[in-house]
Design a protein around this motif. Structure first.
Motif, short mmCIF file in Angstrom:
data_model
loop_
_atom_site.label_atom_id
_atom_site.label_comp_id
_atom_site.label_asym_id
_atom_site.label_seq_id
_atom_site.Cartn_x
_atom_site.Cartn_y
_atom_site.Cartn_z
N ILE A 151 41.50 34.78 40.86
CA ILE A 151 41.36 35.35 39.52
C ILE A 151 42.69 35.76 38.90
O ILE A 151 42.77 35.94 37.70
CB ILE A 151 40.35 36.52 39.48
CG1 ILE A 151 40.77 37.68 40.36
CG2 ILE A 151 38.97 36.05 39.84
CD1 ILE A 151 39.81 38.87 40.29
N CYS A 310 35.06 46.98 38.27
CA CYS A 310 36.16 46.06 38.63
C CYS A 310 37.16 45.89 37.48
O CYS A 310 36.76 45.70 36.33
CB CYS A 310 35.58 44.71 39.02
SG CYS A 310 36.82 43.45 39.34
N ILE A 311 38.46 45.93 37.79
CA ILE A 311 39.49 45.72 36.77
C ILE A 311 40.22 44.39 37.00
O ILE A 311 41.31 44.18 36.48
CB ILE A 311 40.48 46.91 36.70
CG1 ILE A 311 41.13 47.18 38.06
CG2 ILE A 311 39.78 48.16 36.19
CD1 ILE A 311 42.22 48.25 38.02
N CYS A 313 41.87 42.77 39.52
CA CYS A 313 43.24 42.72 40.02
C CYS A 313 43.41 41.64 41.09
O CYS A 313 44.52 41.21 41.37
CB CYS A 313 43.64 44.08 40.60
SG CYS A 313 42.81 44.43 42.15
N GLY A 314 42.32 41.24 41.73
CA GLY A 314 42.40 40.17 42.74
C GLY A 314 42.78 40.66 44.13
O GLY A 314 42.88 39.85 45.06
N ALA A 315 42.99 41.96 44.31
CA ALA A 315 43.45 42.45 45.62
C ALA A 315 42.41 42.22 46.72
O ALA A 315 42.76 41.95 47.87
CB ALA A 315 43.79 43.94 45.53
N CYS A 316 41.13 42.32 46.37
CA CYS A 316 40.11 42.14 47.41
C CYS A 316 40.08 40.70 47.92
O CYS A 316 39.74 40.45 49.07
CB CYS A 316 38.73 42.59 46.92
SG CYS A 316 38.16 41.75 45.44
N ILE A 380 36.04 50.42 44.84
CA ILE A 380 34.65 49.92 44.77
C ILE A 380 34.17 49.67 46.20
O ILE A 380 34.89 49.05 47.00
CB ILE A 380 34.58 48.62 43.95
CG1 ILE A 380 34.99 48.90 42.50
CG2 ILE A 380 33.18 48.02 44.00
CD1 ILE A 380 35.08 47.67 41.64
S1 SF4 Z 1 40.06 44.79 44.37
FE1 SF4 Z 1 38.50 43.29 43.73
S2 SF4 Z 1 36.77 44.59 43.11
FE2 SF4 Z 1 38.54 45.95 43.17
S3 SF4 Z 1 39.33 45.90 41.09
FE3 SF4 Z 1 40.44 44.34 42.21
S4 SF4 Z 1 39.29 42.42 41.83
FE4 SF4 Z 1 37.95 44.15 41.28
#
Ligand code: SF4
Length: 693
Positions: A151, A310-311, A313-316, A380
Motif C-alpha cells: 500500500i 487505519c491510517i 502506513c503499511g507497517a503491518c 489496532i
Molecule cells: S500498521 Fe497496518 S493497520 Fe496499522 S495503520 Fe498501518 S496500515 Fe493501518
C-alpha cells in the motif's frame, strides 16, 4: 483454503526475484521503523493517544463529517458524496468530461489506494481518458499492467533489472541497472504529464474537521504537482480519514511516516484549504472533494469497526511474517482476483469491504504472532480482527443474527473440541498428555511430517510437538523444586518469557532518513542549531547570515551554478531590496511559473526545529511552484521564526487561512526501486536555507 490462494502462495514462494525483493524491503523497513520510533521519548503514549483520536472520530463520524464538510464548502471546494464505487467513478468522469468536453483528456494521479479500490483507472480508460500514475512505484506497476503489491511501496516485488528492462521496452530508453538513471527517466517523462494534464487527482491522507484542511503527504513531490499545476484538482477521500484538529494532525504526522518509511516527517505535507484565490498565480481554479463511503458506514456497525482506524502506513505488512514471504500479489480472492489491500490489514479490510465469501480466507494467512499490532502506529488490534474474520463476524451486529464461522467443517469441529477442553482444565491436561504421548510413541517424526499433507497446515513451517507434561504440571513441579532455593515466582516467570522486543531498537537508519541527528558539537541547544542539524541530515543546507549579506550569498550560489534566471516570490514576501540587488547582479527574476528555470527563491513563514521543516504558505505574490518546479530551491527564513514543533506552527493564523500551505523537509526523494534512496524525483533535488539573523 481456496485453490487460487494456494496456487498464488506456491508461486510466490518459488519466485526467487520476489523473495530477494521482499527480504530487502522487510529488513530495511522494519529496522527503519524501530530507529525512527526510538527518537520519540513517549512513543507508546503517542500510539495510545492516536488510537483514542481515531476511535473518537469513528465513534462520532457523522458529527465530524458535518463539521469538516461545512468548512470545506465554505472555503470554495465543491463537495461530492459517493455511496459506492460506481457513484464515485461517475462523479469523476462527469467532472472530467464537463471541463474538457472535446479532445483527449489526461488525468495526472498521485498515489491513492482508494482509486484502486474503485477501479478508477479502468473506468477512465474505458471513457477515453488517459490516467497517468505519477508516483514512481505506481508508474512502474501501471506500465506493467498490474496492481500495486504494497500500500505504500507499490513496486516492492520488483528488482532493478526488471524495472530497467521495463523502461527499455516501454519508454524506448537504453537498458540500465542504475536506479538514479531510471528515476531521471521517470522525472523527464512525467514532467510532461504534470504540465499537460487537464485534471490532477490525488488521495487525501487526512481531513481536519476543525479547519476543513485536506492533507496530502508525499516524498517525491508528485502529490504537490497534481494538486498545484492542472487547472482542476479532484481529491478522492475515504469518509473515515478525519482527525478532529490540527493538533491531532501533528500527532498523526509524527507517527505515520515513522511507521511507514522510518522517517521523522514526510518530505512534503500539503495543507490545502481552497482553490486559487484572486491575485494568486498558481494553484487550480477548481477543487473538488469526492468523499467515498463504499461500505465504510456498514463496517462501523460490525465487530470489525476498529479497522477503520487505519491510517494506511503499511507497517503491518512489513512486520507480518506471512507477507514477508508471499508479498502482496499472493493475496487473492476465491476467483483469483487480487485483493486491493494485502497483508494483515488487507485480510480484514478486503473481507469487510468486498465480502467474506470472496476474501474471508485471507485471514488464515496469519500466524497471529502479534507483530502487526506491535507495528501499528494507531495500535489496532489486528490479531483480534483477524480472528473475528475467521469466526465469520463480519456482518452488522444484530441480536437475531449469529455469526457464521468462515472456516472448513473440520476446523469448526476442532475449535469446538478445543473450546470444550480449554474451559475445563482437567480435560485440557488429559488431552495434552494424550497428544504428547501419542507424538512420542507413534513414529515421533513421521506423524508430524504427515500432518501438512492431510491438513495443509504447517506446510511451510515446523509444527511444534505437544508437550507430554502440561505447563501447569511443570510449573507446580518447578515451584516445589525451587521452594528451598529461594527462587521467587517473578524470577521464574522472567525466565519463561521471551526477550523484550525493545532490545532490538539499536538498528541502522532507514534509507529515507538522515544519519540520525543531535545538537551541534558546541552544545548550543537552540532552535536554530536543531533546525540546521535536522535539515542537513535530510540533505538540505543552512547558511546563517546578516540581512545585509543575504543578496551576496544568494548571488554567489547562483553564479557558481551558472544560473542567470530565477523564479521568485515578489518583493512583499522577501527581505527588502533583495530582488533589486539580484537584478543589479545580472539575474533575471520572474514571478510566473516557468518549468525551464533552474532555481526558485521563496520566503518561509516558519521553520520547525524538531524536524528541520520549512513552512511555506501560498498566496498572492507567493507562488508555491517556486519551491516545486526548479531543481534548486533557495528559501529565506528569519531566525526568529523558528519554532520547536509542529503544534506551535499549526496555531499560526496564516497556516489556517492561506489557500494552501506546504511543509518542506529536505529535497524530494524516493526509495521505490529496491529501497534505494534517490534524491530529486519530481521536486527540487537541492534545498538551501538562508537564515537571516
Ligand atoms: S500498521 Fe497496518 S493497520 Fe496499522 S495503520 Fe498501518 S496500515 Fe493501518
Amino acid at each position: 483454503m481456496p485453490n487460487s490462494f494456494h496456487k498464488a502462495i506456491k508461486s510466490a514462494l518459488a519466485d526467487e526475484n520476489l523473495q530477494a525483493a521482499l527480504d530487502g524491503n522487510a529488513e530495511r523497513r522494519t529496522q527503519g521503523r524501530l530507529t525512527a520510533f526510538a527518537s520519540l521519548p513517549d512513543a507508546q503514549a503517542m500510539r495510545q493517544r492516536a488510537h483514542a483520536v481515531r476511535a473518537e472520530v469513528i465513534e462520532h463520524l457523522d458529527r465530524y463529517l458535518e463539521q469538516f464538510l461545512t468548512q470545506v464548502q465554505a472555503h470554495g471546494i465543491v463537495v461530492h458524496q459517493a455511496a459506492d464505487a460506481a457513484q464515485a467513478v461517475k462523479i469523476i468522469l462527469d467532472i472530467a468530461h464537463s471541463r474538457a468536453p472535446a479532445g483527449p483528456i489526461t488525468l495526472a494521479k498521485s498515489k491513492t489506494m482508494l482509486s484502486e479500490e474503485i477501479h478508477l483507472n479502468h473506468a477512465l480508460e474505458q471513457a477515453g481518458i488517459r490516467p497517468v500514475e505519477t508516483d514512481l512505484g505506481e508508474y512502474i506497476v501501471q506500465l506493467r499492467g498490474e496492481p500495486p503489491s504494497h500500500i505504500i511501496t507499490p513496486a516492492v516485488h520488483l528488482r532493478r533489472q526488471q524495472v530497467g528492462q521495463l523502461f527499455h521496452e516501454k519508454l524506448g530508453v537504453p537498458y540500465t541497472e542504475e536506479i538514479s538513471e531510471m528515476t531521471n527517466t521517470a522525472r523527464r517523462t512525467l514532467r510532461q504529464a504534470f504540465l499537460g494534464a487537464q485534471i490532477g487527482l490525488s488521495g487525501v491522507n487526512f481531513g481536519v474537521a476543525e479547519t476543513g484542511t485536506l492533507v496530502l503527504m508525499t516524498n517525491e513531490g508528485n502529490g504537490r504537482m497534481v494538486t498545484t499545476l492542472p487547472p482542476v484538482h479532484i481529491a478522492l477521500m475515504g469518509m473515515e480519514r478525519l482527525v478532529p484538529s490540527l493538533d491531532d494532525l501533528a500527532l498523526m504526522m509524527a507517527l505515520l511516516p515513522r511507521a511507514g518509511t522510518g522517517q521523522k516527517i514526510t518530505v512534503y505535507v500539503s495543507l490545502i484549504h481552497s482553490p486559487r484565490r484572486p491575485g494568486e498565480s498558481d494553484g487550480p481554479r477548481e477543487r473538488h472533494l469526492v468523499l467515498v463511503d463504499n461500505g465504510r458506514s456498514a463496517i462501523r456497525q460490525t465487530p470489525l469497526s476498529e479497522v477503520l482506524y487505519c491510517i494506511r502506513c503499511g507497517a503491518c505488512l512489513n512486520a507480518c511474517p506471512v507477507f514477508r514471504e508471499i508479498g502482496g500479489h499472493a493475496y487473492v480472492g476465491k476467483q483469483g482476483e487480487y485483493s486491493i489491500y494485502p497483508g494483515p490489514v488487507g485480510a480484514v479490510l478486503s473481507a469487510a469491504l468486498f465480502g467474506a465469501s470472496e476474501f474471508g480466507h485471507l485471514a488464515r494467512a496469519s500466524s497471529l504472532c502479534g507483530a502487526c499490532k506491535e507495528a501499528c502506529p494507531v495500535d489496532i488490534d489486528l490479531p483480534k480482527l483477524l480472528l473475528r474474520v475467521r469466526a465469520g463476524e463480519v456482518s452488522p451486529v444484530t441480536p437475531a443474527k449469529k455469526a457464521v464461522p468462515n472456516a472448513p467443517r473440520t476446523l469448526k469441529l476442532g475449535i469446538r473440541a478445543f473450546s470444550l477442553a480449554a474451559t475445563h482444565p482437567r480435560l485440557f491436561g488429559i488431552a495434552q498428555r494424550l497428544a504428547g504421548l501419542g507424538g512420542k510413541l507413534a513414529a515421533p517424526r513421521s506423524m508430524w511430517m504427515r500432518l501438512p499433507a492431510l491438513t495443509g497446515w504447517g506446510a511451510n513451517k515446523d509444527i511444534p510437538r505437544p508437550a507430554v507434561r502440561p505447563f501447569h504440571a511443570r510449573w507446580k513441579a518447578r515451584r516445589k523444586a525451587d521452594a528451598g532455593g529461594g527462587r521467587s515466582q517473578a524470577a521464574f516467570i522472567r525466565k519463561m518469557l521471551p526477550p523484550s522486543p525493545e532490545r532490538s531498537l539499536a538498528a541502522p537508519p532507514s534509507p529515507l532518513m538522515g544519519e540520525g541527528v543531535g545538537l551541534r558539537p558546541d552544545g548550543e541547544n537552540t532552535g536554530l542549531a536543531r533546525f540546521s542539524a535536522e535539515l542537513e541530515a535530510l540533505g538540505g543546507s543552512v547558511t546563517l547570515c546578516l540581512e545585509s549579506e543575504l543578496a551576496g550569498r544568494i548571488l554567489d550560489l547562483l553564479m557558481r551554478r551558472g544560473i542567470q534566471s530565477v523564479m521568485a516570490w515578489d518583493a512583499r514576501g522577501l527581505p527588502r531590496g533583495l530582488l533589486e540587488v539580484l537584478r543589479r547582479g545580472g539575474i533575471s527574476v520572474q514571478h510566473e511559473p516557468d518549468p525551464s528555470l533552474r532555481a526558485g527563491i521563496t520566503g518561509a513563514l516558519a521553520g520547525v526545529a524538531e524536524t528541520g521543516t520549512l513552512v511555506i504558505p501560498g498566496g498572492a505574490g507567493r507562488p508555491l511552484t517556486a519551491s516545486l518546479l526548479p531543481e534548486i530551491h533557495l528559501a529565506v527564513l528569519r531566525k526568529g521564526d523558528i519554532y520547536e514543533n509542529l503544534s506551535q506552527v499549526f496555531s499560526l493564523r496564516e497556516v489556517r487561512e492561506a489557500s494552501s500551505v506546504v511543509l518542506v523537509s529536505g529535497p524530494s526523494r524516493t526509495a521505490d526501486i529496491e529501497m534505494t534512496l534517490t534524491i530529486g524525483v519530481h521536486g527540487p533535488g537541492e534545498v538551501h536555507v538562508f537564515c537571516v539573523g
